[in-house]
Design a protein around this motif. Sequence first.
Motif, PDB file in Angstrom:
ATOM      1  N   ASP A 196       0.698  -1.301   0.051  1.00 65.82           N
ATOM      2  CA  ASP A 196       0.044   0.004  -0.112  1.00 65.82           C
ATOM      3  C   ASP A 196       0.988   1.489  -0.150  1.00 65.82           C
ATOM      4  OD1 ASP A 196      -2.348  -1.636   0.080  1.00 65.82           O
ATOM      5  OD2 ASP A 196      -2.236  -1.414   2.159  1.00 65.82           O
ATOM      6  N   ALA A 197       2.085   1.225  -0.081  1.00 67.13           N
ATOM      7  CA  ALA A 197       3.180   2.422   0.263  1.00 67.13           C
ATOM      8  C   ALA A 197       2.815   3.116  -1.277  1.00 67.13           C
ATOM      9  CB  ALA A 197       4.457   1.989   0.070  1.00 67.13           C
ATOM     10  N   GLU A 198       2.706   4.671  -0.869  1.00 68.86           N
ATOM     11  CA  GLU A 198       2.377   5.544  -2.195  1.00 68.86           C
ATOM     12  C   GLU A 198       3.720   5.883  -2.611  1.00 68.86           C
ATOM     13  OE1 GLU A 198      -0.568   8.460  -0.879  1.00 68.86           O
ATOM     14  OE2 GLU A 198      -0.160   7.208   0.882  1.00 68.86           O
ATOM     15  N   TYR A 199       5.067   5.889  -1.926  1.00 68.72           N
ATOM     16  CA  TYR A 199       6.361   6.456  -2.670  1.00 68.72           C
ATOM     17  C   TYR A 199       7.270   5.472  -1.918  1.00 68.72           C
ATOM     18  CZ  TYR A 199       3.833  10.778  -3.151  1.00 68.72           C
ATOM     19  OH  TYR A 199       2.954  11.724  -3.548  1.00 68.72           O
ATOM     20  N   VAL A 200       8.684   5.388  -2.595  1.00 65.55           N
ATOM     21  CA  VAL A 200       9.552   4.514  -2.499  1.00 65.55           C
ATOM     22  C   VAL A 200      11.014   5.055  -3.160  1.00 65.55           C
ATOM     23  CG1 VAL A 200       9.212   2.887  -4.433  1.00 65.55           C
ATOM     24  CG2 VAL A 200      10.262   1.982  -2.422  1.00 65.55           C
ATOM     25  N   GLN A 201      11.952   4.601  -2.551  1.00 61.17           N
ATOM     26  CA  GLN A 201      13.327   5.080  -2.952  1.00 61.17           C
ATOM     27  C   GLN A 201      13.654   3.734  -4.001  1.00 61.17           C
ATOM     28  OE1 GLN A 201      14.921   6.630   0.738  1.00 61.17           O
ATOM     29  NE2 GLN A 201      16.460   7.337  -0.755  1.00 61.17           N
ATOM     30  N   LEU A 202      14.093   3.838  -4.942  1.00 66.51           N
ATOM     31  CA  LEU A 202      14.613   2.692  -5.917  1.00 66.51           C
ATOM     32  C   LEU A 202      15.727   3.100  -6.773  1.00 66.51           C
ATOM     33  CD1 LEU A 202      11.342   1.299  -7.383  1.00 66.51           C
ATOM     34  CD2 LEU A 202      12.503   0.349  -5.605  1.00 66.51           C
ATOM     35  N   PHE A 203      16.735   2.210  -6.694  1.00 68.65           N
ATOM     36  CA  PHE A 203      17.862   2.311  -7.759  1.00 68.65           C
ATOM     37  C   PHE A 203      17.431   1.961  -9.257  1.00 68.65           C
ATOM     38  CE2 PHE A 203      20.074   1.786  -3.526  1.00 68.65           C
ATOM     39  CZ  PHE A 203      21.175   2.799  -3.888  1.00 68.65           C
ATOM     40  N   GLU A 204      18.417   2.353 -10.036  1.00 74.08           N
ATOM     41  CA  GLU A 204      18.175   1.947 -11.431  1.00 74.08           C
ATOM     42  C   GLU A 204      19.015   0.398 -11.509  1.00 74.08           C
ATOM     43  OE1 GLU A 204      16.344   2.911 -13.333  1.00 74.08           O
ATOM     44  OE2 GLU A 204      16.507   4.982 -13.919  1.00 74.08           O
ATOM     45  N   PRO A 205      18.594  -0.520 -12.500  1.00 75.86           N
ATOM     46  CA  PRO A 205      17.423  -0.100 -13.357  1.00 75.86           C
ATOM     47  C   PRO A 205      16.066  -0.373 -12.978  1.00 75.86           C
ATOM     48  CG  PRO A 205      18.615  -2.352 -14.011  1.00 75.86           C
ATOM     49  CD  PRO A 205      19.186  -1.822 -12.615  1.00 75.86           C
ATOM     50  N   THR A 206      15.951  -0.717 -11.467  1.00 77.36           N
ATOM     51  CA  THR A 206      14.609  -1.095 -11.014  1.00 77.36           C
ATOM     52  C   THR A 206      13.536  -0.198 -11.231  1.00 77.36           C
ATOM     53  OG1 THR A 206      15.857  -2.587  -9.280  1.00 77.36           O
ATOM     54  CG2 THR A 206      13.534  -2.062  -9.067  1.00 77.36           C
ATOM     55  N   ALA A 207      13.859   1.314 -11.059  1.00 76.58           N
ATOM     56  CA  ALA A 207      13.227   2.577 -11.039  1.00 76.58           C
ATOM     57  C   ALA A 207      12.431   2.383 -12.433  1.00 76.58           C
ATOM     58  CB  ALA A 207      13.825   3.745 -10.821  1.00 76.58           C
ATOM     59  N   SER A 208      13.308   2.481 -13.384  1.00 74.83           N
ATOM     60  CA  SER A 208      13.072   2.630 -15.058  1.00 74.83           C
ATOM     61  C   SER A 208      11.833   1.248 -15.271  1.00 74.83           C
ATOM     62  CB  SER A 208      14.253   2.642 -15.786  1.00 74.83           C
ATOM     63  OG  SER A 208      14.686   3.992 -15.690  1.00 74.83           O
ATOM     64  N   THR A 209      12.457   0.057 -14.944  1.00 74.37           N
ATOM     65  CA  THR A 209      11.629  -1.045 -15.069  1.00 74.37           C
ATOM     66  C   THR A 209      10.372  -0.950 -14.559  1.00 74.37           C
ATOM     67  OG1 THR A 209      13.470  -2.325 -14.982  1.00 74.37           O
ATOM     68  CG2 THR A 209      11.398  -3.327 -14.834  1.00 74.37           C
ATOM     69  N   PHE A 210       9.995  -0.328 -13.284  1.00 72.98           N
ATOM     70  CA  PHE A 210       8.830  -0.008 -12.663  1.00 72.98           C
ATOM     71  C   PHE A 210       7.944   0.908 -13.509  1.00 72.98           C
ATOM     72  CE2 PHE A 210       8.242  -1.510  -8.040  1.00 72.98           C
ATOM     73  CZ  PHE A 210       9.159  -2.654  -8.403  1.00 72.98           C
ATOM     74  N   GLU A 211       8.629   1.826 -14.129  1.00 67.11           N
ATOM     75  CA  GLU A 211       8.003   2.800 -14.778  1.00 67.11           C
ATOM     76  C   GLU A 211       7.354   1.946 -16.196  1.00 67.11           C
ATOM     77  OE1 GLU A 211       8.930   7.518 -14.797  1.00 67.11           O
ATOM     78  OE2 GLU A 211      10.204   6.311 -16.276  1.00 67.11           O
ATOM     79  N   LYS A 212       8.268   1.385 -16.842  1.00 67.37           N
ATOM     80  CA  LYS A 212       7.766   0.743 -18.109  1.00 67.37           C
ATOM     81  C   LYS A 212       6.794  -0.235 -17.780  1.00 67.37           C
ATOM     82  CE  LYS A 212       9.664  -2.496 -21.704  1.00 67.37           C
ATOM     83  NZ  LYS A 212      10.587  -3.401 -22.013  1.00 67.37           N
ATOM     84  N   GLU A 213       6.769  -0.825 -16.771  1.00 68.88           N
ATOM     85  CA  GLU A 213       5.575  -1.789 -16.594  1.00 68.88           C
ATOM     86  C   GLU A 213       4.524  -1.209 -15.694  1.00 68.88           C
ATOM     87  OE1 GLU A 213       7.581  -4.765 -14.134  1.00 68.88           O
ATOM     88  OE2 GLU A 213       8.651  -5.691 -15.828  1.00 68.88           O
ATOM     89  N   ASN A 214       4.397   0.005 -15.768  1.00 67.34           N
ATOM     90  CA  ASN A 214       3.398   0.901 -15.193  1.00 67.34           C
ATOM     91  C   ASN A 214       3.226   0.443 -13.617  1.00 67.34           C
ATOM     92  OD1 ASN A 214       1.610   3.099 -15.615  1.00 67.34           O
ATOM     93  ND2 ASN A 214      -0.274   1.505 -15.829  1.00 67.34           N
ATOM     94  N   LYS A 215       4.218   0.193 -12.916  1.00 69.63           N
ATOM     95  CA  LYS A 215       4.017  -0.151 -11.404  1.00 69.63           C
ATOM     96  C   LYS A 215       4.513   1.146 -10.491  1.00 69.63           C
ATOM     97  CE  LYS A 215       5.477  -5.158 -11.888  1.00 69.63           C
ATOM     98  NZ  LYS A 215       6.655  -6.228 -11.630  1.00 69.63           N
ATOM     99  N   GLY A 216       5.094   2.070 -11.123  1.00 71.08           N
ATOM    100  CA  GLY A 216       5.374   3.365 -10.807  1.00 71.08           C
ATOM    101  C   GLY A 216       6.247   4.199 -11.562  1.00 71.08           C
ATOM    102  N   HIS A 217       6.399   5.401 -10.964  1.00 69.08           N
ATOM    103  CA  HIS A 217       6.510   6.519 -11.756  1.00 69.08           C
ATOM    104  C   HIS A 217       7.748   7.437 -11.257  1.00 69.08           C
ATOM    105  CE1 HIS A 217       2.880   6.072 -14.218  1.00 69.08           C
ATOM    106  NE2 HIS A 217       2.258   5.941 -13.174  1.00 69.08           N
ATOM    107  N   ILE A 218       8.754   7.505 -11.852  1.00 71.60           N
ATOM    108  CA  ILE A 218      10.074   8.524 -11.325  1.00 71.60           C
ATOM    109  C   ILE A 218       9.632   9.741 -11.372  1.00 71.60           C
ATOM    110  CG2 ILE A 218      12.491   9.008 -11.711  1.00 71.60           C
ATOM    111  CD1 ILE A 218      12.680   6.388 -13.194  1.00 71.60           C
ATOM    112  N   ILE A 219       9.910  10.486 -10.216  1.00 68.33           N
ATOM    113  CA  ILE A 219       9.140  11.881 -10.044  1.00 68.33           C
ATOM    114  C   ILE A 219      10.262  12.762  -9.409  1.00 68.33           C
ATOM    115  CG2 ILE A 219       6.657  11.192  -9.791  1.00 68.33           C
ATOM    116  CD1 ILE A 219       6.955  11.607  -6.928  1.00 68.33           C
ATOM    117  N   ALA A 220      11.511  12.308  -9.050  1.00 65.58           N
ATOM    118  CA  ALA A 220      12.337  12.924  -8.441  1.00 65.58           C
ATOM    119  C   ALA A 220      13.856  12.249  -8.301  1.00 65.58           C
ATOM    120  CB  ALA A 220      12.217  13.756  -7.024  1.00 65.58           C
ATOM    121  N   SER A 221      14.880  12.784  -8.063  1.00 67.10           N
ATOM    122  CA  SER A 221      16.152  12.343  -8.144  1.00 67.10           C
ATOM    123  C   SER A 221      16.737  12.764  -6.689  1.00 67.10           C
ATOM    124  CB  SER A 221      17.112  12.534  -9.178  1.00 67.10           C
ATOM    125  OG  SER A 221      18.482  12.270  -8.695  1.00 67.10           O
TER     126      SER A 221
END
Length: 329
Positions: A181-206
């Motif tokens: 249920d978490a709304e936000y998370v810190q992720l490293f690459e390439p996991t962050a981009s993979t999540f974005e591609k799979e529509n599991k999350g959206h990178i919004i800041a660095s």
Amino acid sequence: MKRLGITLLGFLLLIITAACGTNQDKTTIQLAEVTRSVFYAPQYVAIEKGFFADEGIDIELKTAWGGDKTMTALLSDGADVALVGSETSIYVHAQDSNDQAVNFAQLTQTDGTFLVAKEPKPDFTWDDIKGSTFLGQRVGGMPQMVGEYVLKQHDLDPQTDLNLLQNIDFGNIPGAFSSGDAEYVQLFEPTASTFEKENKGHIIASFGEESGNVPYTSFMTKETFLDDNEQTVKQFTRAVYNAQEWVQNHSAEEIADVIQPYFEDTEKKMIASSIERYKDQDSFASNPKLDKEGWSNLKAIMDEAGELPEDARYEDLVNTTIAEEVIGK
């Protein structure tokens, strides 16, 4: 004819002997990395492009999956060199260790995590996090400390302004975010981009852009190993520097081609995209020297998080002599 055969046999024996001698001259370094990440691209380049081999070093690479496990491997002689957050050397120092962990070559110079949200946030501001459930990293680790530092810079108290979860093991954080249920998370690459591609999350800041220069991951070894193997450590550092220069002078696509074997389950295009993100924010150090300003910033971040056990002098835990000699400064 018989004499010719003897001559040829002798020649072959010389070749075999020379080859055996070359192998015997190689020095094996057991290298423990804290995790497997595109963030460490220059390290994989140093291995794959033969920069370590050129210095007479064979690398035995293992992934420890966590800062505490990586340091345990180093201190118990399960590894000769560790690639891990520089904060771990400060923790060892505070325990009055008889054999300090010494930082001798910096690999990354910013935080490597990105803020990922479950939902798109085209007009994101840091105030949006207030009152949310935030899946954080391990207490005392650099990702978590930098995360808290950045939140405080935006007038957010991690302990009172949001529901901060820190009970998930490092390796399980991505799965916990996608299924929880978490709304936000810190992720490293390439996991962050993979999540974005799979529509599991959206990178919004660095977090790297927000926190500035810091010796986020460095190569370190025990003081005794450094004393006994200074030439080998110098050769190791030269290989790292050659890889850093190669990364600086080549495109994300070219780097992705080289390090693809370390990320077999990730598309090369995704690896290149991740590398480009890190290059754009200067995450990869351009040379192995860990400077004093970055060390001071590291301690400030640790202090802000309440995790600085005691002052740790730059001169005690950082060796710049080898890096300076390697880069000619």
